[in-house]
Structures are given as C-alpha cells and as structure tokens.
Design an enzyme around this catalytic site. Structure first.
Site, PDB file in Angstrom:
ATOM      1  N   SER A 169      -1.632   4.388   2.998  1.00 26.86           N
ATOM      2  CA  SER A 169      -2.458   4.940   1.911  1.00 26.86           C
ATOM      3  C   SER A 169      -2.537   6.464   1.903  1.00 26.86           C
ATOM      4  O   SER A 169      -2.244   7.083   0.874  1.00 26.86           O
ATOM      5  CB  SER A 169      -3.847   4.320   1.936  1.00 26.86           C
ATOM      6  OG  SER A 169      -3.776   2.932   1.704  1.00 26.86           O
TER       7      SER A 169
ATOM      8  N   ASP B  34      -5.987   0.216  -4.358  1.00 23.62           N
ATOM      9  CA  ASP B  34      -4.529   0.273  -4.482  1.00 23.62           C
ATOM     10  C   ASP B  34      -3.958  -1.035  -5.012  1.00 23.62           C
ATOM     11  O   ASP B  34      -3.023  -1.047  -5.800  1.00 23.62           O
ATOM     12  CB  ASP B  34      -3.884   0.644  -3.144  1.00 23.62           C
ATOM     13  CG  ASP B  34      -4.385  -0.187  -1.979  1.00 23.62           C
ATOM     14  OD1 ASP B  34      -5.336  -0.973  -2.148  1.00 23.62           O
ATOM     15  OD2 ASP B  34      -3.838  -0.038  -0.866  1.00 23.62           O
ATOM     16  N   HIS B  35      -4.550  -2.134  -4.576  1.00 24.92           N
ATOM     17  CA  HIS B  35      -4.070  -3.455  -4.997  1.00 24.92           C
ATOM     18  C   HIS B  35      -5.196  -4.453  -4.798  1.00 24.92           C
ATOM     19  O   HIS B  35      -6.236  -4.139  -4.208  1.00 24.92           O
ATOM     20  CB  HIS B  35      -2.838  -3.872  -4.180  1.00 24.92           C
ATOM     21  CG  HIS B  35      -3.100  -3.894  -2.697  1.00 24.92           C
ATOM     22  ND1 HIS B  35      -3.812  -4.896  -2.078  1.00 24.92           N
ATOM     23  CD2 HIS B  35      -2.777  -3.017  -1.715  1.00 24.92           C
ATOM     24  CE1 HIS B  35      -3.913  -4.643  -0.796  1.00 24.92           C
ATOM     25  NE2 HIS B  35      -3.296  -3.496  -0.530  1.00 24.92           N
TER      26      HIS B  35
ATOM     27  N   HIS C 259      -7.012  -9.637   4.458  1.00 26.53           N
ATOM     28  CA  HIS C 259      -5.784 -10.198   5.017  1.00 26.53           C
ATOM     29  C   HIS C 259      -6.090 -11.302   6.033  1.00 26.53           C
ATOM     30  O   HIS C 259      -5.353 -12.280   6.148  1.00 26.53           O
ATOM     31  CB  HIS C 259      -4.957  -9.106   5.705  1.00 26.53           C
ATOM     32  CG  HIS C 259      -3.945  -8.455   4.819  1.00 26.53           C
ATOM     33  ND1 HIS C 259      -2.911  -9.143   4.234  1.00 26.53           N
ATOM     34  CD2 HIS C 259      -3.805  -7.164   4.416  1.00 26.53           C
ATOM     35  CE1 HIS C 259      -2.166  -8.317   3.513  1.00 26.53           C
ATOM     36  NE2 HIS C 259      -2.706  -7.109   3.594  1.00 26.53           N
TER      37      HIS C 259
ATOM     38  N   SER D 134       0.809  -1.219   0.000  1.00 27.77           N
ATOM     39  CA  SER D 134       0.000   0.000   0.000  1.00 27.77           C
ATOM     40  C   SER D 134       0.842   1.269   0.000  1.00 27.77           C
ATOM     41  O   SER D 134       0.283   2.363  -0.101  1.00 27.77           O
ATOM     42  CB  SER D 134      -0.938   0.012   1.214  1.00 27.77           C
ATOM     43  OG  SER D 134      -1.904  -0.996   1.101  1.00 27.77           O
TER      44      SER D 134
ATOM     45  N   GLU E  11     -10.404   7.061   2.199  1.00 32.65           N
ATOM     46  CA  GLU E  11     -10.017   5.647   2.123  1.00 32.65           C
ATOM     47  C   GLU E  11     -10.892   4.748   2.990  1.00 32.65           C
ATOM     48  O   GLU E  11     -11.049   4.988   4.190  1.00 32.65           O
ATOM     49  CB  GLU E  11      -8.563   5.460   2.564  1.00 32.65           C
ATOM     50  CG  GLU E  11      -8.114   4.006   2.451  1.00 32.65           C
ATOM     51  CD  GLU E  11      -6.851   3.686   3.225  1.00 32.65           C
ATOM     52  OE1 GLU E  11      -6.223   2.656   2.907  1.00 32.65           O
ATOM     53  OE2 GLU E  11      -6.486   4.444   4.142  1.00 32.65           O
TER      54      GLU E  11
ATOM     55  N   ASP F   9      -9.068  -4.075   3.232  1.00 32.07           N
ATOM     56  CA  ASP F   9      -7.791  -4.785   3.146  1.00 32.07           C
ATOM     57  C   ASP F   9      -7.566  -5.682   4.356  1.00 32.07           C
ATOM     58  O   ASP F   9      -7.158  -6.843   4.223  1.00 32.07           O
ATOM     59  CB  ASP F   9      -6.673  -3.756   3.031  1.00 32.07           C
ATOM     60  CG  ASP F   9      -5.293  -4.372   2.997  1.00 32.07           C
ATOM     61  OD1 ASP F   9      -4.982  -5.073   2.014  1.00 32.07           O
ATOM     62  OD2 ASP F   9      -4.510  -4.149   3.940  1.00 32.07           O
TER      63      ASP F   9
END
Length: 525
Positions: free
Chosen positions: A204, A405-406, A368, A139, A359, A364
C-alpha cells in the site's frame, strides 16, 4: 381434543412446509413462524428499538435535518494547503457497515444507528478497483492507481501496465517509472510522509515510492528468492528504494513495521529478531547518515518523547514485520491515532503544507483470516485516527480523503433482529436443517464448520473470542479479495470532486488538483 386456535396454527405450519420449494423466501418465513408458534421467544418485535424511533415523526425530522445539512454544504474551492489520505486496506462497504454496528453495540446501543467518523463527511462516492489485467485487484496495482494515478497490472508497484510480472529490466528502466503524490508534494516544497500498520515495504505505501515488477521484492533476499538464477544486483529491492531512491529518500516522516527488511541477517533488531537482508547492508544506518537531524524511534515512549520542533525527519519502525493487531498490541506499540497525531504535529511545521498517506493495513489481514472480530476492531481504530486528523486540522485548508484499496467478500446475511450481536449467530434465521448461521459470513476461507456428512454444524455458543474464525463457503487456506466498488469519503477543499462512481486512478489527480501540485489540471489555474 385440539382447540380451534391450535388447529389453525397446525394447518398454517403444514401450508408453509408444503410450499417450501416454490417460494424463495419460504424458509425465512417458516423459521420465523416456527419460532413464533413454538413460543421460543425468538420473535421480531420492537424491544430493541429506541423509543423515539417508534414515532414516524422521528424519521421525518431526521430526513429533514439531513436535507438541510446537505443544502448548507456548498462547494469549498479553497486551495488545499494540506492533504491527508487515509486508506483502509480491505475495508469493504460491508466491513464499514458491520464496524459501525459494532461501535454502537460497544456503546450500549442496538448499533445500526451508529456512524464512523468519516461517514459524516459531506461528500461520498464509489471507487472502481480493478487492475488492467485483473478483475479482482491486489494491494499493489491499487496502490499504484491511488498514489500514482495510473492503473497497472496486478502485483506491480509504481510502473505502468507495459511492465510484465517479475521483469526486472523493465521495472528498473526509468522510462517505465511513474511519479506519485509523494513526488508532486515534494516538488511543491511540501513535507511528505506515510504511516502504515503493516511493513514500510508493504504494497500500500510502496506504490508511491517503489518501482518494481513484483510487490514481493521487499528486501534483496526476497528478490533473490523470486528471480532465482536470474537474480541481478541491478534489481533494487523496495526497502533499498525507500532509503536511497527518490521520492522515498526525501520523505520527512515514515512510520510502521517491518524492521527486518532493512537489516542484515547478522544483526538482531530492536525486537529480538534477526534481520532479513543477504547483502549485509544496514539500511537504517544509511537513513541516519542521509538525514542529519533525523530521529529513529522504535516504540511508543520514544515516539511520544520526540522534540517535534528540533526534529528534522522521523523514521519509526515498531515491529520486525507487521505491527500487531490493535487488540493484541503491546504497550510499546503506538496506535494508529497516536501515530497520526505525531505526524500532523510534525508535518504542520512546514508553512507550505504537507501530504501524508495513512494506512490502516490490518483490516485486510483480519478479513483474510475470516476474523471479523479483528477486522472490525481495526476499522474502529482507523475511524479514531480519522477523527484525530479532523480535530487537529481545518476544513478551510486541509483536504481529508478516506477510501479503501479493495473489498473483501464478507456479507451480513439473513434477517437478524435489531441489535443482534454483529459478532454472533443470527438468532432468528435457520438453514433448511434448522441450524443457525452467523450474521457475518465469508465467501472463501479456512473453515466451513461441516460435519462428516457435509452438513453445517450448530455454532450457537461458540462465538465471543475476538480471534474466532467465521464460516465461509469455499474452502481455501486464506480468505480472498473481492471486486466490489469501495467507498470514498471527502472533507475539505474541493471535497465535491469526490462523488459519483470514480476510477480509482482519478483519486490522486483530484487531490493534486485541490492542492495545486503535480503536472495535471490545478485549482490554482
């Protein structure tokens, strides 16, 4: 004696079993056939399909309406007075798909037909997320790309790829600093700010205001930990940069978690937790001295009581570290959409407009942990915040861009029937041992659900808790990122720029072009 029909069914089953190793699709066919033959009720029929969808003309009409809608959407070449940049951290395309299904199912529908707020935007594209030195990003390098417009090394924030990991001297050299959308907006006289559900010093939002060779340098204590005997006070931590260095010190609005990074260990924060700083510095007091007329808030009630007209700047910190998942949040924590509403009301006072980065950072974290019950709920809250922004602004003068972002390696697999609970087992498909598998699965994570012989165990009946850890293939303590392209969604002035397959670092330059800020090409030119 067997009847003819029973004999035929038995022969069919034998043929399917005999060809099991030759056809890659055989086991799905076999499992479906077995379900049909044994009368288990697990039959792919039309029972969950809305009645109007059974008419072929429904699909012809919907296609025609979509074409008309696209033809009616022409280029919007107005100057973007305002830019709102939404970032769903770890929000892969599969996460979006699963979240839209969950949204529809929460509304009592099959789910697949549903849409998130930003999926209705007129222009979409894909963003390529790799770092300069990494195939799969983190990130930090992505934040530098989408806020500062330059791809850089993994773990780096706000510095170019010539700066190596943990190289303090290089990262503190102004020659290696990158400017960002925060800088560009401020130079144009616009208000600026950011919101996150993680820490204010997390990767971020920091890519736009911090310049460090290690994203983990969030406080001076963190810098000491990572540099060891090479520690020097010349290496300025991220929290300090936010409060004392440009462009962080010039931000008009900051909201998120992570109070501990700003307070000394000798102080107890608003949530009963000791600060983290070793240097004894109280950065919150510094912020208040630097921002006369600014207001610090630490809970929802205080935020909602703000006198927007009389307040000159806002600092909101709502947890010691990360904010809580929406599903677990206390009444004292504002939601992402509530923070978005406050931000737009406040930033809208500037006649020159504003740039704000918002954000949804805990999507995320849910992925995870291999907890889609969490990550999808966070995605739905993120979608609500985007909808809030759309309702409060005009497409004539406000560009809204939504991206991630990913990605994360979460997959929707098998052949589940329409309306299958997205957070449960795939009720139709089995593995080769006749064991169900979940519709959502991760490539890597903490639990594979295997027995003592390494075979998968049956999970039917174990789902339902929002914190349930879904199965993964590779055993690791924490789920990993993936290198997939991520979606980009745009609405407002110059929305048509955000289409096709884009390099991630092009995004801020496109936003700057639309808003006529920064040093690059501008729409006003």
């Amino acid at each position: 004696m067997f009847k003819f029909g029973e004999t035929l069914i038995l022969l069919m089953a034998l043929v399917i079993a005999a060809n099991a190793e030759s056809d890659p699709h055989d086991f799905t066919i076999r499992s479906m056939s077995r379900a049909n033959m044994l009368g288990s009720g697990m039959i792919l029929d039309n029972s969950a399909v809305p009645v109007d969808e059974l008419d072929p003309n429904y699909w012809r009409r919907s296609a025609s309406e979509e074409i008309k809608s696209r033809l009616a959407t022409g280029p919007n070449t107005n100057k973007a007075k305002n830019v709102i940049f939404f970032l769903g951290d770890g929000m892969s395309l599969s996460t979006i798909t699963a979240a839209r299904i969950l949204k529809g199912q929460r509304e009592g529908n099959p789910g697949e037909e549903s849409q998130l707020s930003f999926e209705k935007f007129p222009y979409t594209g894909l963003s390529r997320t790799y770092c300069t030195n990494a195939q799969v990003p983190d990130s930090a390098c992505t934040s530098t790309a989408y806020l500062a417009g330059v791809k850089t090394n993994i773990l780096s924030l706000g510095v170019g790829p010539n700066v190596n990991y943990n190289d303090c001297a290089a990262s503190m050299d102004p020659a290696n600093d990158l400017t960002s959308l925060y800088d560009w907006a401020q130079a144009a006289g616009k208000s600026s700010g950011f919101i996150t559900t993680t820490r204010l010093t997390h990767a971020s939002p920091s890519g736009g205001y911090a310049h460090v060779a290690n994203r983990m340098w969030e406080s001076d204590t963190d810098v000491r930990s990572y540099l060891g005997e090479n520690y020097t006070t010349d290496c300025i931590d991220i929290a300090t940069q936010l409060i004392t260095e440009a462009p962080g010190r010039n931000l008009d609005l900051i909201m998120g978690g992570g109070m501990g990074k700003f307070l000394p260990k000798t102080m107890i924060d608003s949530f009963g937790t000791a600060g983290e700083r070793t240097d004894g510095v109280n950065l919150l007091s510094q912020w208040q001295r630097r921002h006369p007329g600014g207001v610090f808030v630490s809970n929802r009630k205080q935020m909602q009581a703000l006198n927007i007209e009389q307040t000159k700047s806002i600092l909101g910190i709502f947890q010691s570290s990360l904010m809580n998942y929406h599903h677990h949040a206390t009444e004292g924590e504002p939601t992402l959409s509530e923070m978005t509403e406050t931000a737009i009301k406040f930033l809208n006072k500037n006649e020159n407009g504003y740039f704000v980065f918002i954000e949804g950072g805990l999507i995320d974290y849910g992925n995870h942990q291999n907890k889609p019950g969490i990550s999808l709920d966070e995605t739905l809250e993120f979608s609500k915040a985007v909808e809030m922004a759309c309702n409060m602004t005009s497409i004539e003068d406000t560009l809204i861009v939504v991206t991630a972002d990913h990605a994360h390696p979460v997959n929707i697999i098998g052949y589940p029937e329409r309306g299958n609970n997205i957070l449960d087992i795939n009720k139709i498909s089995y593995d080769r041992n006749g064991v169900h598998y979940s519709t959502l699965n991760y490539a890597a994570g903490p639990n594979q659900y295997l027995d003592e012989y390494g075979d998968r165990i049956e999970l039917e009946g174990q789902f339902g808790d929002v914190d349930f850890i879904f199965p993964s293939y590779v055993s690791v303590s924490d789920g990993v990122h993936s290198g997939d392209d991520v979606g980009v969604y745009a609405s407002g002035p110059w929305q048509h720029l955000f289409r096709g397959v884009l390099q991630q670092n092009s995004l801020p330059h496109m936003m700057a072009h639309a808003a006529c800020i920064g040093d690059g090409a501008k729409a006003c030119d």
